[in-house]
Design a protein around this motif. Structure first.
Motif, mmCIF file in Angstrom:
data_model
loop_
_atom_site.group_PDB
_atom_site.id
_atom_site.type_symbol
_atom_site.label_atom_id
_atom_site.label_comp_id
_atom_site.label_asym_id
_atom_site.label_seq_id
_atom_site.Cartn_x
_atom_site.Cartn_y
_atom_site.Cartn_z
ATOM 1 N N ARG A 227 17.550 38.742 67.009
ATOM 2 C CA ARG A 227 17.926 39.509 65.815
ATOM 3 C C ARG A 227 19.113 38.866 65.109
ATOM 4 N N TYR B 66 21.558 40.092 62.027
ATOM 5 C CA TYR B 66 21.815 41.250 61.192
ATOM 6 C C TYR B 66 23.322 41.482 61.056
ATOM 7 N N THR C 203 26.179 47.444 57.503
ATOM 8 C CA THR C 203 25.174 47.283 56.442
ATOM 9 C C THR C 203 25.792 47.347 55.048
ATOM 10 N N LYS D 135 13.926 38.649 64.023
ATOM 11 C CA LYS D 135 14.056 39.711 63.038
ATOM 12 C C LYS D 135 15.262 39.415 62.165
ATOM 13 N N GLU E 88 17.443 40.860 59.008
ATOM 14 C CA GLU E 88 17.638 42.103 58.259
ATOM 15 C C GLU E 88 19.052 42.177 57.686
ATOM 16 N N CYS F 262 17.913 34.938 52.673
ATOM 17 C CA CYS F 262 18.181 35.218 54.084
ATOM 18 C C CYS F 262 17.901 33.980 54.929
ATOM 19 N N THR G 1 13.289 42.467 56.789
ATOM 20 C CA THR G 1 13.387 43.800 56.213
ATOM 21 C C THR G 1 14.800 44.073 55.706
ATOM 22 N N ASN G 2 14.875 44.885 54.658
ATOM 23 C CA ASN G 2 16.154 45.342 54.116
ATOM 24 C C ASN G 2 17.039 44.196 53.652
ATOM 25 N N ASN G 3 16.431 43.118 53.174
ATOM 26 C CA ASN G 3 17.196 42.027 52.586
ATOM 27 C C ASN G 3 17.245 42.204 51.072
ATOM 28 N N SER H 217 14.295 36.948 51.066
ATOM 29 C CA SER H 217 14.078 36.816 52.508
ATOM 30 C C SER H 217 13.845 35.382 52.964
ATOM 31 N N ASN I 222 12.016 44.838 51.236
ATOM 32 C CA ASN I 222 13.079 43.979 50.733
ATOM 33 C C ASN I 222 13.169 44.167 49.220
#
Length: 426
Positions: free
Chosen positions: A99, A101, A105, A130, A132, A144, A160-162, A170, A189
């Protein structure tokens, strides 16, 4: 206390931090590792020393390789970037992913940037990773995962959530030597431009200049500009679009294959609810066995090619084969229904070709499913053995004096015209 180390060999990192732990200065009783600003990474990041907390910009030097074990967590404590000048192998396992991240956030990280100093066979491998919470970007061109000048494999990864500003949020691969993206999932995203003076170039989730993209899913991603306003199926936006974009601005004469991918419930302000094609020169793209389902655009369809008259001597070829276009919509709050819900092409050069064959178009909503416009006297445009059924629109509209061949297509229960040619010499 933060130890400012200019170079760390990650093979010796456990021994190093064991000593620090004994001194009681950097380890706590929970296994974790702090990576200070400007740290040079090489060797292995082990799961036993995870999670790793990144406290500043870090890098992999040229002629070095960083290996990341399954289950490792790398958390960025701020807008920091991992720059790779050598090689990187981040190979996780199913059920034991790696991961990347942010720690917070609200303070997102900047991503991983491969700078193309090493051209080994596997410059960068990411498997079962992953990604994010990257962005918003410091510059428009960051992503990303941003890859250039190397051989790359990205498989079984989850993005996800980029967030982005103008370009792909991403994954971006530009001027590559080789690329394979396989079995990846891009979910929720967002690329959102908030500058009202910018009316162009808002890209979506992924952009590549070539390579193969196989069995990937793009779901509920958004690309929009300041004029955005969504009311049910209505989407406004100038220049925004392309959940996934292929382009050859920096890499002419390239080719891309998009095989077995799914584009579902994506929203783009103007065009390219699924795929936006930015090939203008002598490049080739094959789109085969893909599903475009319930995507929304403001005007120009789930698959969009809007050409450029500056490249009149190009030799572009686009082939769309055995794809399914279902329930795509195109509309905006200013002009109402868009021109194309499924496919829009424009401004081919005289030697270029478009082949759309063996596709199914069903329950799409706009003026037309397929809309062809742009330069006059276009040639080599083919629609072969496609099925149009239950569309809330016309099927094929050709508005220029072009050679468009409609061969063996089938039409069932569509709202109006099967094939309409405004000036065509078909």
């Amino acid at each position: 206390m933060i130890y400012r180390l200019k170079t760390i060999n990650m093979n010796n990192l456990n021994r190093f931090f064991l000593l620090i732990g004994i001194l009681g200065k950097c380890f706590n009783q929970n296994a974790q590792t702090i990576i200070p600003v400007n740290t040079s990474l090489r060797g292995t990041l082990t799961k036993s020393a995870s999670p790793y907390y990144v406290k500043g910009n870090i890098y992999v030097p040229k002629d070095s390789t960083l290996i990341i074990e399954s289950g490792v967590q790398i958390r960025f404590d701020g807008k920091f970037q991992l720059s790779v000048y050598g090689n990187i192998r981040a190979i996780g396992a199913e059920g034991d992913t790696i991961r990347f991240y942010p720690l917070d956030t609200n303070n997102r990280w900047k991503g991983i940037r491969y700078f193309g100093r090493s051209r080994s066979k596997d410059s960068a491998i990411f498997k079962y990773c992953k990604f994010e919470g990257a962005g918003p970007k410091v510059t428009n061109f960051e992503s990303c995962l941003y890859l250039t000048q190397g051989h790359f494999r990205v498989s079984n990864c989850y993005f996800t959530n980029n967030s982005g500003v103008l370009f792909s949020n991403s994954l971006r691969a530009d001027s590559i030597l080789s690329l394979e993206v396989k079995n990846c999932y891009f979910f929720r995203n967002r690329t959102i431009n908030k500058n009202p003076n910018v009316y162009y170039g808002v890209g979506g989730t992924m952009g590549i200049s070539g390579g193969k993209v196989i069995n990937c899913t793009f779901m509920e991603n958004v690309a929009r500009n300041p004029l955005y306003n969504q009311v049910e199926y209505q989407v406004d936006g100038m220049g925004s679009g392309g959940t996934f974009i292929v382009f050859d601005v920096n890499q002419p004469n390239s080719s891309a294959e998009v095989i077995g991918c799914k584009f579902i419930n994506n929203i783009c302000g103007l065009q390219g609810g699924g795929l936006g094609i930015g090939y203008f020169k002598s490049s080739k793209i094959l789109v085969r066995n893909c599903d475009f389902i319930n995507n929304s655009t403001g005007r120009y369809g789930a698959v969009t090619f809007l050409g450029n008259n500056n490249y009149s001597k190009g030799n572009l070829k686009i082939t769309i084969d055995a794809c399914n276009f279902l329930g795509n919509t195109s509309a905006n709050t200013t002009t109402g229904p868009g021109m194309a819900s499924a496919l829009c092409t424009a401004a081919f050069a005289s030697t270029d070709s478009l082949i759309v064959k063996n596709c199914v178009f069903s329950k799409n909503v706009s003026y037309y499913c397929c809309y062809v416009f742009g330069r006059q006297n276009e040639k080599n445009l083919y629609f072969i053995n496609n099925t149009f059924k239950n569309n809330y629109s016309g099927c094929i509209f050709n508005m220029v004096n072009s050679e468009l061949y409609s061969i063996g297509n089938r039409y069932y229960n569509n709202l109006w015209g099967n094939y309409t040619a405004l000036k065509s010499n078909t």
